[in-house]
Design an enzyme around this catalytic site. Sequence first.
Site, PDB file in Angstrom:
ATOM      1  N   ASP A 293       5.157  -2.222  -5.039  1.00  0.00           N
ATOM      2  CA  ASP A 293       4.048  -3.018  -5.541  1.00  0.00           C
ATOM      3  C   ASP A 293       2.848  -2.702  -4.644  1.00  0.00           C
ATOM      4  OD1 ASP A 293       2.629  -5.189  -6.871  1.00  0.00           O
ATOM      5  OD2 ASP A 293       2.952  -6.307  -5.019  1.00  0.00           O
TER       6      ASP A 293
ATOM      7  N   ASP B 198      -0.715  -4.795  -4.471  1.00  0.00           N
ATOM      8  CA  ASP B 198      -1.386  -5.971  -3.895  1.00  0.00           C
ATOM      9  C   ASP B 198      -0.385  -6.888  -3.207  1.00  0.00           C
ATOM     10  OD1 ASP B 198      -4.346  -5.963  -4.747  1.00  0.00           O
ATOM     11  OD2 ASP B 198      -3.307  -5.462  -6.607  1.00  0.00           O
TER      12      ASP B 198
ATOM     13  N   ASP C   1       6.195  -8.479  -3.253  1.00  0.00           N
ATOM     14  CA  ASP C   1       5.898  -9.777  -2.645  1.00  0.00           C
ATOM     15  C   ASP C   1       5.751 -10.861  -3.695  1.00  0.00           C
ATOM     16  OD1 ASP C   1       2.488 -10.512  -2.594  1.00  0.00           O
ATOM     17  OD2 ASP C   1       3.302  -8.735  -3.586  1.00  0.00           O
TER      18      ASP C   1
END
Length: 202
Positions: free
Chosen positions: A15, A17, A172
Site C-alpha cells: 500500500d 499512503d 495500514d
Amino acid sequence: MVLEKHPKAEALIFDLDGTLSDSLPVHIATWHQVCAHYNCKFNEKIIDELTGMPTIRFAERIIEENGLRGVDPHEMVKMKQETFWKHASLLKPHQAVVDFMKSFHGKIPLAVGTGASRRSAEVQLKTLGLTHYFDAIVTADDVSHHKPEPETFLRCAEMVGVKAENCQVLEDGVLGMEAAKTAGMYLIDVRPITYENFSIAD
C-alpha cells in the site's frame, strides 16, 4: 509491527499512503484547508474508516456530514488533489517499511497497490525517490472495484506474474487488509505507525 517476509511469499505488494509514504499528515492538513474553503469541518475520524478508498468517497462523506448543498464532489476532489500535489515536498517515507522493501529489490517482484489516483501515486513515489523500485503500480484509476474488494491486489499479482496465494501485502488500512485477506494473500499489518498533525499554508 513486525516486518518479516513469509517463507512462501514470492512477491511483495505495498500500500502507499500510510505504508510506504507518511502522507496522512499532509492529507489531513490538505482536507482541513479544503474544508475551510467550503466553510465546513473535516472529521478526522473518517480517515481510519475510508483509508484505501478513492478520494471521491471522502468528498462525498464530507458533503453529507456537513449538509453541503450544491457542492460538486468532483470539484472538491480537484481542489484537494491540487493542494496535496502542491505540498508534496512535505512528504516523508515510513523508513522501516521502505528499508524492508529495498532489502528485497532485485530479489523478488515488488508492486504498489493503492487507492490513490495515478497522478497522486506518481507524485508521491517520485517525491520519495521510490518509483524505480517497483515492477508494477496499480492505482484507483486502474480498477473498477476498490478496497475492500481484492481487485487492486489481484491486479498487482497478475502484473508481476505471481499467484495471489504467493503474494504478501503490507497495509495500514482496515479496508486494504480486508482486500488482502479476500485475495488469499499473506498480510503484514504495518501499524502502529504514528505521526503528528500539522497545518499547511496557502
